[in-house]
Design a protein around this motif. Structure first.
Motif, mmCIF file in Angstrom:
data_model
loop_
_atom_site.group_PDB
_atom_site.id
_atom_site.type_symbol
_atom_site.label_atom_id
_atom_site.label_comp_id
_atom_site.label_asym_id
_atom_site.label_seq_id
_atom_site.Cartn_x
_atom_site.Cartn_y
_atom_site.Cartn_z
ATOM 1 N N MET A 171 0.819 -1.212 0.000
ATOM 2 C CA MET A 171 0.000 0.000 0.000
ATOM 3 C C MET A 171 0.856 1.267 0.000
ATOM 4 O O MET A 171 0.384 2.339 -0.370
ATOM 5 N N ARG A 172 2.102 1.145 0.386
ATOM 6 C CA ARG A 172 2.993 2.312 0.387
ATOM 7 C C ARG A 172 3.139 2.905 -1.016
ATOM 8 O O ARG A 172 3.352 4.104 -1.184
ATOM 9 N N ASN A 173 3.028 2.040 -2.034
ATOM 10 C CA ASN A 173 3.235 2.497 -3.409
ATOM 11 C C ASN A 173 2.160 3.484 -3.863
ATOM 12 O O ASN A 173 2.407 4.302 -4.759
ATOM 13 N N LEU A 174 0.959 3.411 -3.274
ATOM 14 C CA LEU A 174 -0.102 4.342 -3.664
ATOM 15 C C LEU A 174 0.289 5.784 -3.363
ATOM 16 O O LEU A 174 -0.070 6.706 -4.090
ATOM 17 N N GLU A 175 1.006 5.980 -2.271
ATOM 18 C CA GLU A 175 1.380 7.325 -1.864
ATOM 19 C C GLU A 175 2.661 7.824 -2.529
ATOM 20 O O GLU A 175 3.070 8.956 -2.322
ATOM 21 N N LYS A 176 3.278 6.991 -3.349
ATOM 22 C CA LYS A 176 4.481 7.403 -4.069
ATOM 23 C C LYS A 176 4.153 8.058 -5.402
ATOM 24 O O LYS A 176 5.023 8.652 -6.035
ATOM 25 N N THR A 177 2.923 7.929 -5.848
ATOM 26 C CA THR A 177 2.501 8.505 -7.126
ATOM 27 C C THR A 177 2.059 9.946 -6.913
ATOM 28 O O THR A 177 1.247 10.221 -6.037
ATOM 29 N N SER A 178 2.580 10.865 -7.711
ATOM 30 C CA SER A 178 2.202 12.279 -7.554
ATOM 31 C C SER A 178 0.753 12.485 -7.956
ATOM 32 O O SER A 178 0.226 11.798 -8.828
ATOM 33 N N LYS A 179 0.102 13.449 -7.319
ATOM 34 C CA LYS A 179 -1.332 13.666 -7.549
ATOM 35 C C LYS A 179 -1.665 15.089 -7.970
ATOM 36 O O LYS A 179 -2.817 15.388 -8.286
ATOM 37 N N LYS A 180 -0.676 15.958 -8.005
ATOM 38 C CA LYS A 180 -0.947 17.346 -8.359
ATOM 39 C C LYS A 180 -1.436 17.455 -9.798
ATOM 40 O O LYS A 180 -0.828 16.947 -10.726
ATOM 41 N N ASN A 181 -2.586 18.116 -9.958
ATOM 42 C CA ASN A 181 -3.209 18.322 -11.261
ATOM 43 C C ASN A 181 -3.513 17.011 -11.982
ATOM 44 O O ASN A 181 -3.443 16.912 -13.204
ATOM 45 N N LYS A 182 -3.894 16.000 -11.198
ATOM 46 C CA LYS A 182 -4.273 14.713 -11.758
ATOM 47 C C LYS A 182 -5.714 14.391 -11.351
ATOM 48 O O LYS A 182 -6.161 14.737 -10.259
ATOM 49 N N ILE A 183 -6.413 13.723 -12.244
ATOM 50 C CA ILE A 183 -7.787 13.297 -12.004
ATOM 51 C C ILE A 183 -7.772 11.771 -11.880
ATOM 52 O O ILE A 183 -7.240 11.071 -12.752
ATOM 53 N N ASN A 184 -8.346 11.265 -10.806
ATOM 54 C CA ASN A 184 -8.301 9.839 -10.518
ATOM 55 C C ASN A 184 -9.464 9.098 -11.180
ATOM 56 O O ASN A 184 -10.578 9.622 -11.273
ATOM 57 N N PHE A 185 -9.202 7.860 -11.578
ATOM 58 C CA PHE A 185 -10.210 7.038 -12.258
ATOM 59 C C PHE A 185 -9.822 5.574 -12.100
ATOM 60 O O PHE A 185 -8.677 5.247 -11.790
ATOM 61 N N LEU A 186 -10.774 4.674 -12.367
ATOM 62 C CA LEU A 186 -10.497 3.242 -12.285
ATOM 63 C C LEU A 186 -10.902 2.469 -13.540
ATOM 64 O O LEU A 186 -10.668 1.260 -13.613
ATOM 65 N N SER A 187 -11.503 3.140 -14.488
ATOM 66 C CA SER A 187 -11.824 2.485 -15.747
ATOM 67 C C SER A 187 -12.301 3.536 -16.739
ATOM 68 O O SER A 187 -12.504 4.702 -16.383
ATOM 69 N N ASN A 188 -12.463 3.132 -17.985
ATOM 70 C CA ASN A 188 -13.064 4.002 -18.999
ATOM 71 C C ASN A 188 -13.500 3.150 -20.190
ATOM 72 O O ASN A 188 -13.377 1.923 -20.173
ATOM 73 N N HIS A 189 -13.992 3.805 -21.215
ATOM 74 C CA HIS A 189 -14.557 3.110 -22.371
ATOM 75 C C HIS A 189 -13.505 2.345 -23.166
ATOM 76 O O HIS A 189 -13.848 1.407 -23.897
ATOM 77 N N ASP A 190 -12.228 2.740 -23.075
ATOM 78 C CA ASP A 190 -11.171 2.018 -23.774
ATOM 79 C C ASP A 190 -10.698 0.813 -22.975
ATOM 80 O O ASP A 190 -10.479 -0.264 -23.538
ATOM 81 N N ILE A 191 -10.549 0.981 -21.673
ATOM 82 C CA ILE A 191 -10.097 -0.113 -20.827
ATOM 83 C C ILE A 191 -11.092 -1.265 -20.860
ATOM 84 O O ILE A 191 -10.714 -2.434 -20.817
ATOM 85 N N GLU A 192 -12.383 -0.933 -20.979
ATOM 86 C CA GLU A 192 -13.410 -1.977 -21.032
ATOM 87 C C GLU A 192 -14.157 -1.968 -22.360
ATOM 88 O O GLU A 192 -15.361 -2.182 -22.416
ATOM 89 N N ARG A 193 -13.408 -1.718 -23.429
ATOM 90 C CA ARG A 193 -14.060 -1.727 -24.744
ATOM 91 C C ARG A 193 -14.622 -3.101 -25.068
ATOM 92 O O ARG A 193 -15.710 -3.236 -25.619
ATOM 93 N N ASP A 194 -13.881 -4.131 -24.753
ATOM 94 C CA ASP A 194 -14.386 -5.501 -24.877
ATOM 95 C C ASP A 194 -14.941 -5.925 -23.521
ATOM 96 O O ASP A 194 -15.051 -5.123 -22.605
ATOM 97 N N GLU A 195 -15.289 -7.162 -23.381
ATOM 98 C CA GLU A 195 -15.760 -7.656 -22.090
ATOM 99 C C GLU A 195 -14.684 -7.452 -21.037
ATOM 100 O O GLU A 195 -13.511 -7.763 -21.265
ATOM 101 N N ARG A 196 -15.065 -6.953 -19.900
ATOM 102 C CA ARG A 196 -14.111 -6.578 -18.864
ATOM 103 C C ARG A 196 -13.139 -7.705 -18.509
ATOM 104 O O ARG A 196 -11.915 -7.488 -18.425
ATOM 105 N N ASP A 197 -13.635 -8.909 -18.324
ATOM 106 C CA ASP A 197 -12.808 -9.994 -17.814
ATOM 107 C C ASP A 197 -11.759 -10.470 -18.808
ATOM 108 O O ASP A 197 -10.866 -11.240 -18.458
ATOM 109 N N PHE A 198 -11.854 -10.008 -20.058
ATOM 110 C CA PHE A 198 -10.888 -10.422 -21.074
ATOM 111 C C PHE A 198 -9.987 -9.266 -21.504
ATOM 112 O O PHE A 198 -9.246 -9.393 -22.471
#
Length: 375
Positions: free
Chosen positions: A248-275
């Motif tokens: 979990m330490r690695n989450l706090e090593k990523t810079s966040k200034k002027n960044k928008i957080n997300f966990l998916s989008n139309h490209d990441i799940e263009r096909d069926e998610r599990d594939f």
């Protein structure tokens, strides 16, 4: 760039579409505009509104006519009705802008390549020809495979100025509040900077620069004054959700200034998610628990809210965010397994390990999280 330490840090954005969503999509979203507001979303991100090459089969990224708003999603009238309805419910509307390429027009002789190219676009308000697309003049490193690549400067800035005018039309005539900028990785950095400069004081913008290199993204941000999606954090969260040995330490090593957080989008799940190799397919609620407790704007993907069994948890996390975002974020515990943060009275503990974790009598199961109030 729009300051993300002010009101914009509170933004919860609904990506209000998925790949191959229904035709007449503007009416689908309009029917739930009030619900979107009640659930705590501050903005919706809509797909590209202009006509695409594939017509009723187009998701808008194959842009053909900038000023033609008759698309698979609806027409200009239904789009404006949707925007007005969302505004009445205090929800802002984000346009997805395709700025780097065009597809699907007539062939013409191109003297730069000494062959015919699909570069004759006869749209009345914004006509283009071979002069306005890449002819490998040596002044540009950008080249993509999505049709004809736009040339921004060798044409005396015709395309640069035309694209800026089009974006202003979408904002002031159609009613969009903010912009998502598609595929900046294949565009000139100086164009991104010039485009941003036209809107920077009054329009929230986020660019898609698909790179997991945190230092490189920070260089782009500093050069262009644009906010970008936090792809480095996304890849770390993906590892966290799918790998209990992730620290979990690695989450706090990523810079966040002027960044928008997300966990998916139309490209990441263009096909069926599990594939899809880029998709988070297990324990995704751990990732949302993390990003919705941060200062940064956060995007919730349509399928995560409306398709998968995450809606109840997302509602709870959005409510937590709304109640606590005005309080300072304090990190209480951070180790390989545990992330514990507090905002005022509100606490969240994410346990990424196998074993349960006990805090002041509260038991947090492995690969789970808990929200609690501590006076």
């Amino acid at each position: 760039m729009i300051d993300l330490t002010g009101d914009k840090k509170n933004m919860v954005i609904l990506q209000a579409f998925h790949w191959n969503c229904l035709n007449d999509w503007w009416k689908e979203i309009s029917a739930i505009a009030e619900e979107i507001s009640i659930k705590g979303f501050d903005a919706v991100w809509l797909p590209p509104p202009s006509k695409g090459m594939a017509g009723d089969n187009s998701m808008g990224y194959d842009i053909k006519e900038h000023y033609n708003l008759n698309s698979k999603f609806g027409d200009k009238k239904s789009l404006k009705e949707l925007i007005n309805k969302l505004h009445k419910n205090d929800v802002e509307v984000m346009a997805d802008l395709v700025l780097g390429h065009m597809l699907g027009e007539k062939k013409e002789w191109n003297p730069y390549f000494k062959k015919k190219t699909y570069t004759k676009f006869e749209e009345r308000h914004f006509p283009k020809n071979y002069e306005h697309f890449c002819h490998e003049c040596g002044n540009c490193q950008s080249r993509n495979s999505f049709g004809e690549t736009v040339c921004y400067y060798s044409d005396n800035a015709y395309m640069k100025d035309g694209l800026i005018d089009w974006a202003k039309w979408l904002k002031y005539e159609i009613g969009f509040d903010s912009f998502r900028l598609d595929n900046l990785k294949d565009m000139r950095w100086d164009f991104s900077k010039d485009f941003a400069a036209e809107f920077i004081d009054h329009t929230f913008m986020v660019g898609e620069y698909w790179s997991g290199d945190d230092e490189y993204l920070n260089g782009f941000i500093n050069h262009t004054n644009l906010n970008v999606f936090n792809f480095p954090l996304y890849y770390n969260i993906k590892e966290m959700c799918m790998n209990p040995l992730f620290s979990m330490r690695n989450l706090e090593k990523t810079s966040k200034k002027n960044k928008i957080n997300f966990l998916s989008n139309h490209d990441i799940e263009r096909d069926e998610r599990d594939f899809n190799k880029d998709a988070i397919i297990t324990n995704k609620e751990l990732g949302y628990a993390y990003i919705l407790f941060q200062d940064n704007p956060a995007v919730i993907y349509w399928n995560d809210y409306f398709k998968y069994a995450l809606r109840e948890k997302l509602d709870e996390l959005i409510n937590l965010r709304k109640n606590s975002i005005d309080k300072k974020l304090e990190l209480i515990t951070l180790n390989d397994d545990i992330y514990h943060a507090r905002r005022g009275r509100y606490n969240i503990i994410i346990n990424n390990g196998y074993d349960s974790y006990n805090y002041s009598g509260l038991d947090v199961k492995g690969r789970d999280y808990e929200i609690f109030i501590q006076d």
